[in-house]
Design an enzyme around this catalytic site. Structure first.
Site, short mmCIF file in Angstrom:
data_model
loop_
_atom_site.label_atom_id
_atom_site.label_comp_id
_atom_site.label_asym_id
_atom_site.label_seq_id
_atom_site.Cartn_x
_atom_site.Cartn_y
_atom_site.Cartn_z
CB ALA A 1 -11.16 61.94 101.66
CD GLU A 2 -12.45 65.12 106.87
OE1 GLU A 2 -11.57 64.72 107.99
OE2 GLU A 2 -11.69 65.57 105.71
CG PHE B 1 -12.49 65.20 117.30
CD1 PHE B 1 -12.69 65.46 118.64
CD2 PHE B 1 -11.51 64.34 117.06
CE1 PHE B 1 -12.21 64.44 119.54
CE2 PHE B 1 -10.92 63.65 117.61
CZ PHE B 1 -11.03 63.77 119.02
N PRO C 1 -13.52 70.45 105.74
CG PRO C 1 -11.38 69.09 105.70
CD PRO C 1 -12.63 69.77 106.72
CG HIS D 1 -8.98 67.37 118.85
ND1 HIS D 1 -7.96 68.11 118.24
CD2 HIS D 1 -9.10 65.95 118.67
CE1 HIS D 1 -7.21 67.11 117.46
NE2 HIS D 1 -7.97 65.93 117.65
#
Length: 683
Positions: A412-413, A439, A445, A484
């Site tokens: 959960a960024e 990454f 988010p 990525h």
């Protein structure tokens, strides 16, 4: 999960002095709330005002249980009565409303009706509704980390803002970590004009969280002073005693429109408008005092008159206060950076064994953790046994520094960065490093919290500095494809209030991470993951090496062409420069920027004064990439030095493909750089 809240306060049991104090506060808050629209009508200010009328009971209660300089309070834009109850003066409220320089929240830098007093731990909260729940969880983590078990964090918001995903992240995280946070939902039935049934399936939004472990939910009548104060008292007591979170859902009414830009008569009928006025908490409290003979008409009238004079005097002082100076807009964009005395140019001449980029980062992180015991690291997958992140940059750190200082965050960024924002508020000596995403491509988010954090220092007029280093493994050349292999620095650099660095060699990586971690403010540390173990990026790294922000490094001297680059393409540019030299075609100077924001303009100017030709090379897309800003700066400020147009080399304006053939066609390589350099030399 509704609990029977012990009755501590009632109209009969509460002492008269307290009852009259509450009447003074609730009347003062309502008077200021009612007066606010007049400032807009007179073109004085308060152009945003969200009335608190109808929320008076729960807001009085929040302010009364809050202990300044002990607890932490995160009010939202409707919490005028809360802040008055917490002790803010009428003058402070009006100064905020009319955006004067003396506004204790931030000197008029933030929207009116966003009340705060950071000196008391009444935090400056932004307009991004509900996002402060993440900050509250972060402060709760700090209280628990430092063993402050007799304090709580109170986060307040409307029920509709609970629909935001980061609110769920915050409450779920506080439940999982067992943090002493009281989340208050002031439920008035509307999100501007959107009724509650369009926001949530449950009639009471707190029911959405009842299944969470370690979480208590308390429901109360937010229109009633006593029910609200009993509920808040119980919530704060339970959160402290159990070191766990609580939700208090307070049923309120919204007597007026959502704000002064809303017209509630367009979506509320006459019956509803009459109903909400009948349930006015201020009038109800006054009736109770008189009915139970806890106060006389004359006593209440005396308080009413005193409030009028108090507001009148506050108005007079606030109107006479100076407005912010236009010259101040550049103050507090970024706090002061750490200054290196030993390595003022970020260059060393030490000899010895070379170490790889990844080892240099790992050892520098560990050294800084030993240097400052108030340093913390978290992120996804950063602390699992012998593994330290997907690339092992943080390997061995939890074993040395323990689970309190190095730990895994959820996927959960927003929560990762938002709780960093919150936790860093606890102690200005604190330094937090987060792996913002495994990454860089997955950082999106967290962008809401990134934007929020970039303007905290400016918005609070320097009262709060988010001392955070955001590590992001960036770039391609690994066959990673979408999510990525992207570069995102071109997007991040558009926001003032953050430093962005992008090293190419091991020593610069170590030196920049050290400077970032010793500086105040937020730094985004971009790590070219293709170079982690690349022999060409390995260098000798002094144990105490430091690289200042805004200092480029001349990697190769030349006289015919300047190549300005950073990250993965630095090594390609050096190879191309060597090839051109061997072919006898040109003497090329290669500038490794290292620091993008701030940018070393003087290094570029000095180089162009010799070469008169500039080629900007980076891995990111040419269109919209950071190189466009560099090229524009050169054209605007150094045009007289040029003998040719500024050229750029970068990725194509496409996503990065997974197949290696596609990746090679998209990302810049030696051939593309070589062709551009030759064309520019012969221009």
């Amino acid at each position: 999960m509704k609990s029977d809240v012990p009755v501590r306060y009632s109209i009969k049991k509460t002492d008269k002095e307290t009852l009259l104090k509450w009447y003074h506060l609730i009347t003062l808050g309502r008077t200021l709330d009612d007066r606010a629209p007049n400032y807009l009508k007179q073109a004085v200010g308060w152009s945003y005002h969200a009335p608190a009328a109808g929320h008076d009971g729960i807001q009085l209660a929040i302010g009364q249980v809050f202990r300044r300089n002990k607890d932490h309070l995160f009010p939202y834009y409707r919490d005028l009565q809360t802040c008055v109850s917490a002790g803010m003066t009428a003058e402070e409220i009006i100064l905020n409303g009319i955006s004067k320089d003396a506004d204790v929240a931030g000197g008029g830098r933030h929207m009116s009706n966003h009340f705060a007093k950071p000196a008391w731990n009444i935090h400056n909260v932004s307009s991004c509704t509900g996002n402060h729940t993440l900050h509250a969880a972060g402060v709760g983590r700090a209280l628990k980390t430092y063993g402050e078990n007799d304090a709580v964090v109170i986060s307040s918001q409307g029920e509709s803002s609970v629909s935001e995903g980061y609110v769920y992240e915050a409450i779920n995280g506080a439940s999982r970590e067992q943090l002493p946070v009281v989340f208050v939902f002031q439920d008035n039935g509307y999100g501007i004009s959107v009724p509650k049934q369009d926001q949530t399936a449950n009639r009471k939004v707190a029911r959405n969280f009842e299944s969470l472990k370690n979480l208590r939910v308390i429901y109360c009548n937010g229109k009633d002073v006593f029910d609200s104060i009993n509920a808040m008292t119980e919530a704060v007591t339970w959160a402290m005693e159990n070191q766990k979170p609580v939700i208090v859902q307070a049923n309120c009414v919204r007597i007026h429109s959502h704000s002064n830009s809303d017209r509630h008569e367009l979506y509320r009928d006459d019956n509803e408008l009459s109903y909400v006025k009948e349930y006015d908490p201020v009038e109800k409290y006054k009736r109770l005092l008189l009915r139970y003979q806890r106060a006389t008409e004359s006593e209440l009238t005396e308080i009413d008159e005193r409030v009028k004079e108090e507001v009148k005097e506050a108005h007079r002082k606030a109107m006479a206060a100076p407005a912010p100076s236009p010259d101040s807009i550049f103050d507090y964009v970024l706090p002061p950076a750490y200054v290196s005395n030993k390595y003022p140019d970020g260059v060393h001449h030490q000899e010895g064994d070379k170490v790889k980029f990844i080892q240099a980062l790992n050892e520098a992180l560990k050294a800084e953790f030993r240097h400052n015991p108030d340093t913390y690291l978290w992120g996804q997958d950063v602390a699992n046994k012998d593994k330290g992140g997907i690339f092992n940059v943080s390997k061995g750190m939890q074993q040395e520094f323990g689970k309190t200082r190095v730990f895994n965050g959820p996927i959960a960024e927003d929560y990762i960065l938002g709780t960093a924002n919150g936790m860093s508020r606890y102690n200005r000596n604190m330094r937090i490093v987060v792996e913002g995403a495994e990454f860089a491509d997955y950082f999106w988010p967290a962008m809401e919290q990134f934007v929020e954090t970039t303007h905290e220092y400016w918005r609070t007029k320097g009262q709060y500095s988010p001392n955070i280093t955001v590590r992001l493994a960036s770039g391609g050349y690994i066959g990673g494809g979408l999510y990525h292999s992207q570069n995102i620095e071109g997007a991040l650099m558009t926001f003032p209030g953050v430093r962005i660095v992008y090293p190419s060699f091991a020593d610069d990586g170590a030196g920049l991470i050290r400077t970032a971690m010793r500086s105040e403010g937020m730094t985004v540390f971009m790590e070219p993951k293709a170079l982690y173990n690349a022999p060409k990026a390995a260098t000798v790294v002094p144990d105490d090496f430091e690289v200042p922000f805004g200092k480029a490094r001349i990697r190769r001297s030349g006289t015919d062409l300047t190549i300005i680059t950073y990250g993965n393409t630095t090594h390609m540019c050096l190879e191309v420069a060597e090839q051109l030299q061997q072919e006898g075609k040109a003497s090329v100077e290669v500038i490794d920027l290292r620091s993008l924001v701030p940018l070393d303009k003087e290094a570029i100017r000095t180089s162009l004064s010799k070469t008169s030709r500039a080629l900007v090379v980076h891995e990111d897309k040419v269109f919209g990439g950071f190189g466009g800003e560099v090229a524009a700066m050169i054209g605007d400020e150094m045009f007289e030095l040029l003998d040719a147009p500024v050229r750029r080399v970068g990725s194509t304006f496409t996503p990065v493909g997974f197949n290696r053939i596609l990746e090679a066609a998209i990302l810049p390589g030696n051939d593309r750089i070589y062709q551009a350099a030759v064309q520019l030399i012969h221009y």
